[in-house]
Design a protein around this motif. Structure first.
Motif, PDB file in Angstrom:
ATOM      1  N   LEU A  35      11.393   0.094  -6.761  1.00 14.49           N
ATOM      2  CA  LEU A  35      10.346  -0.611  -6.027  1.00 14.49           C
ATOM      3  C   LEU A  35       8.953  -0.134  -6.421  1.00 14.49           C
ATOM      4  O   LEU A  35       8.036  -0.939  -6.585  1.00 14.49           O
ATOM      5  N   GLY A  36       8.794   1.179  -6.569  1.00 14.77           N
ATOM      6  CA  GLY A  36       7.495   1.718  -6.984  1.00 14.77           C
ATOM      7  C   GLY A  36       7.100   1.232  -8.363  1.00 14.77           C
ATOM      8  O   GLY A  36       5.958   0.817  -8.590  1.00 14.77           O
ATOM      9  N   LYS A  37       8.040   1.246  -9.286  1.00 12.91           N
ATOM     10  CA  LYS A  37       7.760   0.788 -10.646  1.00 12.91           C
ATOM     11  C   LYS A  37       7.569  -0.728 -10.692  1.00 12.91           C
ATOM     12  O   LYS A  37       6.740  -1.239 -11.449  1.00 12.91           O
ATOM     13  N   TYR A  38       8.306  -1.461  -9.888  1.00 11.37           N
ATOM     14  CA  TYR A  38       8.151  -2.911  -9.837  1.00 11.37           C
ATOM     15  C   TYR A  38       6.774  -3.279  -9.287  1.00 11.37           C
ATOM     16  O   TYR A  38       6.136  -4.217  -9.748  1.00 11.37           O
ATOM     17  N   ARG A  39       6.300  -2.505  -8.329  1.00  5.01           N
ATOM     18  CA  ARG A  39       4.944  -2.696  -7.804  1.00  5.01           C
ATOM     19  C   ARG A  39       3.921  -2.443  -8.917  1.00  5.01           C
ATOM     20  O   ARG A  39       2.955  -3.189  -9.062  1.00  5.01           O
ATOM     21  N   GLU A  40       4.136  -1.393  -9.708  1.00  6.61           N
ATOM     22  CA  GLU A  40       3.252  -1.117 -10.845  1.00  6.61           C
ATOM     23  C   GLU A  40       3.222  -2.311 -11.796  1.00  6.61           C
ATOM     24  O   GLU A  40       2.162  -2.682 -12.301  1.00  6.61           O
ATOM     25  N   PHE A  41       4.385  -2.916 -12.043  1.00  7.24           N
ATOM     26  CA  PHE A  41       4.468  -4.094 -12.891  1.00  7.24           C
ATOM     27  C   PHE A  41       3.573  -5.210 -12.346  1.00  7.24           C
ATOM     28  O   PHE A  41       2.804  -5.818 -13.088  1.00  7.24           O
ATOM     29  N   THR A  94       0.836  -1.203   0.000  1.00  7.95           N
ATOM     30  CA  THR A  94       0.000   0.000   0.000  1.00  7.95           C
ATOM     31  C   THR A  94       0.867   1.247   0.000  1.00  7.95           C
ATOM     32  O   THR A  94       0.562   2.219  -0.681  1.00  7.95           O
ATOM     33  N   LEU A  95       1.955   1.220   0.744  1.00  2.96           N
ATOM     34  CA  LEU A  95       2.866   2.359   0.767  1.00  2.96           C
ATOM     35  C   LEU A  95       3.431   2.602  -0.623  1.00  2.96           C
ATOM     36  O   LEU A  95       3.492   3.736  -1.088  1.00  2.96           O
ATOM     37  N   LEU A  96       3.821   1.542  -1.300  1.00  2.00           N
ATOM     38  CA  LEU A  96       4.349   1.690  -2.656  1.00  2.00           C
ATOM     39  C   LEU A  96       3.310   2.263  -3.602  1.00  2.00           C
ATOM     40  O   LEU A  96       3.641   3.015  -4.514  1.00  2.00           O
ATOM     41  N   ASP A  97       2.058   1.900  -3.393  1.00  2.00           N
ATOM     42  CA  ASP A  97       0.979   2.390  -4.254  1.00  2.00           C
ATOM     43  C   ASP A  97       0.768   3.894  -4.120  1.00  2.00           C
ATOM     44  O   ASP A  97       0.195   4.521  -5.005  1.00  2.00           O
ATOM     45  N   HIS A  98       1.227   4.479  -3.029  1.00  2.00           N
ATOM     46  CA  HIS A  98       0.965   5.895  -2.761  1.00  2.00           C
ATOM     47  C   HIS A  98       2.228   6.714  -2.536  1.00  2.00           C
ATOM     48  O   HIS A  98       2.211   7.708  -1.820  1.00  2.00           O
ATOM     49  N   LEU A  99       3.313   6.333  -3.147  1.00  2.00           N
ATOM     50  CA  LEU A  99       4.574   7.049  -2.955  1.00  2.00           C
ATOM     51  C   LEU A  99       4.570   8.445  -3.556  1.00  2.00           C
ATOM     52  O   LEU A  99       5.105   9.373  -2.964  1.00  2.00           O
ATOM     53  N   GLY A 100       4.018   8.587  -4.735  1.00  2.00           N
ATOM     54  CA  GLY A 100       4.028   9.887  -5.409  1.00  2.00           C
ATOM     55  C   GLY A 100       5.448  10.375  -5.615  1.00  2.00           C
ATOM     56  O   GLY A 100       6.355   9.600  -5.921  1.00  2.00           O
ATOM     57  N   PRO A 101       5.687  11.664  -5.403  1.00  2.00           N
ATOM     58  CA  PRO A 101       7.016  12.240  -5.627  1.00  2.00           C
ATOM     59  C   PRO A 101       8.105  11.676  -4.715  1.00  2.00           C
ATOM     60  O   PRO A 101       9.280  11.747  -5.034  1.00  2.00           O
ATOM     61  N   ALA A 102       7.710  11.072  -3.595  1.00  2.00           N
ATOM     62  CA  ALA A 102       8.704  10.493  -2.686  1.00  2.00           C
ATOM     63  C   ALA A 102       9.464   9.358  -3.355  1.00  2.00           C
ATOM     64  O   ALA A 102      10.560   9.003  -2.934  1.00  2.00           O
ATOM     65  N   MET A 103       8.891   8.816  -4.423  1.00  2.00           N
ATOM     66  CA  MET A 103       9.534   7.734  -5.158  1.00  2.00           C
ATOM     67  C   MET A 103      10.892   8.178  -5.698  1.00  2.00           C
ATOM     68  O   MET A 103      11.784   7.370  -5.905  1.00  2.00           O
ATOM     69  N   LEU A 104      11.058   9.453  -5.901  1.00  2.00           N
ATOM     70  CA  LEU A 104      12.281   9.966  -6.508  1.00  2.00           C
ATOM     71  C   LEU A 104      13.421  10.172  -5.512  1.00  2.00           C
ATOM     72  O   LEU A 104      14.481  10.664  -5.880  1.00  2.00           O
ATOM     73  N   LEU A 105      13.212   9.766  -4.257  1.00  2.00           N
ATOM     74  CA  LEU A 105      14.250   9.930  -3.244  1.00  2.00           C
ATOM     75  C   LEU A 105      15.494   9.093  -3.528  1.00  2.00           C
ATOM     76  O   LEU A 105      16.594   9.466  -3.163  1.00  2.00           O
ATOM     77  N   SER A 106      15.295   7.943  -4.153  1.00  2.00           N
ATOM     78  CA  SER A 106      16.442   7.095  -4.466  1.00  2.00           C
ATOM     79  C   SER A 106      16.097   6.199  -5.653  1.00  2.00           C
ATOM     80  O   SER A 106      14.926   5.945  -5.930  1.00  2.00           O
ATOM     81  N   ASP A 107      17.124   5.700  -6.319  1.00  2.00           N
ATOM     82  CA  ASP A 107      16.913   4.785  -7.434  1.00  2.00           C
ATOM     83  C   ASP A 107      16.221   3.513  -6.977  1.00  2.00           C
ATOM     84  O   ASP A 107      15.366   2.971  -7.669  1.00  2.00           O
ATOM     85  N   THR A 108      16.590   3.037  -5.789  1.00  2.00           N
ATOM     86  CA  THR A 108      15.996   1.804  -5.281  1.00  2.00           C
ATOM     87  C   THR A 108      14.512   1.984  -5.006  1.00  2.00           C
ATOM     88  O   THR A 108      13.697   1.130  -5.335  1.00  2.00           O
ATOM     89  N   LEU A 109      14.150   3.111  -4.440  1.00  2.00           N
ATOM     90  CA  LEU A 109      12.746   3.393  -4.164  1.00  2.00           C
ATOM     91  C   LEU A 109      11.964   3.566  -5.465  1.00  2.00           C
ATOM     92  O   LEU A 109      10.839   3.078  -5.594  1.00  2.00           O
ATOM     93  N   THR A 110      12.567   4.211  -6.446  1.00  2.00           N
ATOM     94  CA  THR A 110      11.939   4.344  -7.761  1.00  2.00           C
ATOM     95  C   THR A 110      11.712   2.968  -8.357  1.00  2.00           C
ATOM     96  O   THR A 110      10.633   2.658  -8.869  1.00  2.00           O
TER      97      THR A 110
END
Length: 73
Positions: free
Chosen positions: A40-46, A22-38
């Protein structure tokens, strides 16, 4: 919120398990804090696309993630 996200990210990196999709689903701009977080967010989208049967979109996103070199080693 940024501190919480970073704590969860560090836990994921040490354990290899992410507790809150759920956290990954709602990261928004926070996803850009690190490559790893980006990643994870995109992998969740996958995974969401795949579960919804949107295989072509999911495959394109996965190829994009692999070629972007965002995935943590």
């Amino acid at each position: 919120m940024c501190t919480l996200i970073l704590q969860i990210l560090h836990k994921y990196m040490s354990d290899g398990h992410f507790e809150s999709s759920t956290l990954l689903d709602h990261l928004g701009p926070a996803m850009l804090l690190s490559d790893t977080l980006t990643f994870l967010g995109k992998y969740r989208e996958f995974h969401v696309m795949y579960q919804e049967g949107r295989y072509e979109e999911a495959a394109a996103l996965l190829v994009s993630l692999i070629s972007s070199r965002l995935a943590p080693e």
